[in-house]
Design a protein around this motif. Structure first.
Motif, PDB file in Angstrom:
ATOM      1  N   LEU A  17     -65.971  49.939  75.565  1.00  0.00           N
ATOM      2  CA  LEU A  17     -67.159  50.778  75.421  1.00  0.00           C
ATOM      3  C   LEU A  17     -67.306  51.719  76.611  1.00  0.00           C
ATOM      4  O   LEU A  17     -67.597  52.913  76.451  1.00  0.00           O
ATOM      5  CB  LEU A  17     -68.401  49.894  75.286  1.00  0.00           C
ATOM      6  CG  LEU A  17     -69.734  50.636  75.125  1.00  0.00           C
ATOM      7  CD1 LEU A  17     -69.723  51.488  73.860  1.00  0.00           C
ATOM      8  CD2 LEU A  17     -70.892  49.636  75.085  1.00  0.00           C
ATOM      9  N   VAL A  18     -67.095  51.181  77.827  1.00  0.00           N
ATOM     10  CA  VAL A  18     -67.156  52.020  79.032  1.00  0.00           C
ATOM     11  C   VAL A  18     -66.096  53.112  78.966  1.00  0.00           C
ATOM     12  O   VAL A  18     -66.352  54.284  79.309  1.00  0.00           O
ATOM     13  CB  VAL A  18     -66.964  51.159  80.297  1.00  0.00           C
ATOM     14  CG1 VAL A  18     -66.840  52.054  81.534  1.00  0.00           C
ATOM     15  CG2 VAL A  18     -68.125  50.186  80.463  1.00  0.00           C
ATOM     16  N   PHE A  19     -64.903  52.759  78.509  1.00  0.00           N
ATOM     17  CA  PHE A  19     -63.812  53.726  78.387  1.00  0.00           C
ATOM     18  C   PHE A  19     -64.206  54.869  77.449  1.00  0.00           C
ATOM     19  O   PHE A  19     -63.992  56.047  77.758  1.00  0.00           O
ATOM     20  CB  PHE A  19     -62.560  53.016  77.855  1.00  0.00           C
ATOM     21  CG  PHE A  19     -61.382  53.928  77.653  1.00  0.00           C
ATOM     22  CD1 PHE A  19     -60.476  54.149  78.674  1.00  0.00           C
ATOM     23  CD2 PHE A  19     -61.173  54.572  76.427  1.00  0.00           C
ATOM     24  CE1 PHE A  19     -59.385  54.992  78.488  1.00  0.00           C
ATOM     25  CE2 PHE A  19     -60.093  55.412  76.240  1.00  0.00           C
ATOM     26  CZ  PHE A  19     -59.197  55.621  77.267  1.00  0.00           C
ATOM     27  N   LEU A  20     -64.805  54.524  76.315  1.00  0.00           N
ATOM     28  CA  LEU A  20     -65.197  55.539  75.334  1.00  0.00           C
ATOM     29  C   LEU A  20     -66.341  56.415  75.847  1.00  0.00           C
ATOM     30  O   LEU A  20     -66.384  57.617  75.566  1.00  0.00           O
ATOM     31  CB  LEU A  20     -65.589  54.868  74.020  1.00  0.00           C
ATOM     32  CG  LEU A  20     -64.440  54.179  73.266  1.00  0.00           C
ATOM     33  CD1 LEU A  20     -64.982  53.449  72.042  1.00  0.00           C
ATOM     34  CD2 LEU A  20     -63.375  55.190  72.866  1.00  0.00           C
ATOM     35  N   VAL A  21     -67.270  55.811  76.591  1.00  0.00           N
ATOM     36  CA  VAL A  21     -68.373  56.589  77.163  1.00  0.00           C
ATOM     37  C   VAL A  21     -67.829  57.621  78.159  1.00  0.00           C
ATOM     38  O   VAL A  21     -68.214  58.796  78.149  1.00  0.00           O
ATOM     39  CB  VAL A  21     -69.402  55.665  77.843  1.00  0.00           C
ATOM     40  CG1 VAL A  21     -70.394  56.485  78.666  1.00  0.00           C
ATOM     41  CG2 VAL A  21     -70.144  54.839  76.798  1.00  0.00           C
ATOM     42  N   LEU A  22     -66.907  57.155  79.018  1.00  0.00           N
ATOM     43  CA  LEU A  22     -66.296  58.080  79.984  1.00  0.00           C
ATOM     44  C   LEU A  22     -65.500  59.165  79.268  1.00  0.00           C
ATOM     45  O   LEU A  22     -65.505  60.334  79.681  1.00  0.00           O
ATOM     46  CB  LEU A  22     -65.388  57.304  80.942  1.00  0.00           C
ATOM     47  CG  LEU A  22     -66.093  56.385  81.947  1.00  0.00           C
ATOM     48  CD1 LEU A  22     -65.071  55.600  82.757  1.00  0.00           C
ATOM     49  CD2 LEU A  22     -66.986  57.198  82.883  1.00  0.00           C
ATOM     50  N   LEU A  23     -64.816  58.777  78.188  1.00  0.00           N
ATOM     51  CA  LEU A  23     -64.045  59.757  77.417  1.00  0.00           C
ATOM     52  C   LEU A  23     -64.965  60.819  76.817  1.00  0.00           C
ATOM     53  O   LEU A  23     -64.655  62.019  76.847  1.00  0.00           O
ATOM     54  CB  LEU A  23     -63.266  59.048  76.308  1.00  0.00           C
ATOM     55  CG  LEU A  23     -62.288  59.913  75.500  1.00  0.00           C
ATOM     56  CD1 LEU A  23     -61.163  60.420  76.397  1.00  0.00           C
ATOM     57  CD2 LEU A  23     -61.710  59.102  74.332  1.00  0.00           C
ATOM     58  N   ALA A  24     -66.119  60.371  76.300  1.00  0.00           N
ATOM     59  CA  ALA A  24     -67.094  61.317  75.738  1.00  0.00           C
ATOM     60  C   ALA A  24     -67.629  62.255  76.811  1.00  0.00           C
ATOM     61  O   ALA A  24     -67.807  63.462  76.572  1.00  0.00           O
ATOM     62  CB  ALA A  24     -68.237  60.544  75.090  1.00  0.00           C
ATOM     63  N   LEU A  25     -67.866  61.719  78.002  1.00  0.00           N
ATOM     64  CA  LEU A  25     -68.348  62.557  79.104  1.00  0.00           C
ATOM     65  C   LEU A  25     -67.286  63.574  79.524  1.00  0.00           C
ATOM     66  O   LEU A  25     -67.609  64.714  79.867  1.00  0.00           O
ATOM     67  CB  LEU A  25     -68.738  61.676  80.300  1.00  0.00           C
ATOM     68  CG  LEU A  25     -69.999  60.824  80.120  1.00  0.00           C
ATOM     69  CD1 LEU A  25     -70.174  59.888  81.319  1.00  0.00           C
ATOM     70  CD2 LEU A  25     -71.226  61.708  79.940  1.00  0.00           C
TER      71      LEU A  25
END
Length: 243
Positions: A17-25
């Motif tokens: 989830l953290v990985f995807l949030v950073l990817l979205a940012l």
């Protein structure tokens, strides 16, 4: 049957989830002038690349070796060119500033000194490299990028004709034109509109980018590891069978 490990599955899911949030940012327009992280990093590396590119002054010094030499060329627009007449007229427009050029049936006859031609190409390339496009377009009455593209085409045609004529001196001149085409015209065209920077001035950003790239890659690797552990997908040594 797979044995689920809820603890590892939860850790892996949280890391994912953290990985995807950073990817979205990273893909959000939050950097520089409305750029995403990839566009910003590409722009950053382009500015640094431009700051370390200084080919044109060296080429200007080499042009002096051709002082006194003359060009006598017949250039024909390539048969695969979509509009050979238009190409011939554009080449005549730029070459005609420093040489005698006549055009007939998409064929150009060029006569003049070598040095003024090459110096003009380098002057236009340097102006574009230094983001002085208005000066280039003002000299020829056409878009500055089109001017440099026309020089690129003209150099290619002149180099090809010189190689066809043969002889050591003409072959050497053709090779020098190829060098100007790649190290001056292409550089001026590709870096036009980019402000140069030196790596030493952006050491902090470069260091962060490198560290973040390593951290982000390892983070994703550990995410996969914990998810597989949580799902019971683990590698184990098989039973050894004896013959």
């Amino acid at each position: 049957m797979a044995h689920y490990d809820k603890k590892h599955l939860m850790v892996g899911s949280s890391m994912g989830l953290v990985f995807l949030v950073l990817l979205a940012l990273m893909f959000s327009p939050l950097y520089g002038d409305g750029m995403n992280a990839l566009e910003y990093s590409d722009h950053l590396f382009n500015t640094i690349a431009k700051g370390s590119t200084e080919y044109i002054p060296g080429l200007e010094a080499e042009v002096q070796e051709y002082d006194g030499e003359q060009l006598e060329l017949t250039l024909k627009a390539p048969t695969d060119e979509k509009n050979p007449d238009e190409l011939a007229m554009r080449i005549a427009a730029v070459l005609g500033k420093v040489a005698d050029v006549s055009v007939e049936n998409a064929t150009l006859t060029v006569s003049g000194a070598v040095s003024p031609v090459l110096n003009t190409v380098l002057e236009d390339s340097m102006d574009m490299f230094e983001n002085r496009g208005d000066a280039v377009s003002g000299r020829y009455g056409m878009d500055e990028r089109l001017v440099l593209f026309t020089w690129w085409q003209a150099l290619g045609e002149m180099s090809q004709e010189l190689k066809h004529q043969g002889g050591k001196e003409k072959t050497q001149l053709a090779a020098f034109m190829d060098s100007i085409q790649k190290r001056a015209v292409e550089v001026g065209y590709n870096f036009y509109g980019i402000e140069p920077e030196h790596a030493s001035d952006r050491a902090g950003v470069l260091t962060f980018a490198l560290v973040f790239y390593i951290f982000y890659t390892v983070w994703w690797g550990m995410t996969i590891f914990y998810l597989f552990e949580g799902l019971g997908l683990v590698m184990s040594a098989g039973d050894k069978k004896e013959v």
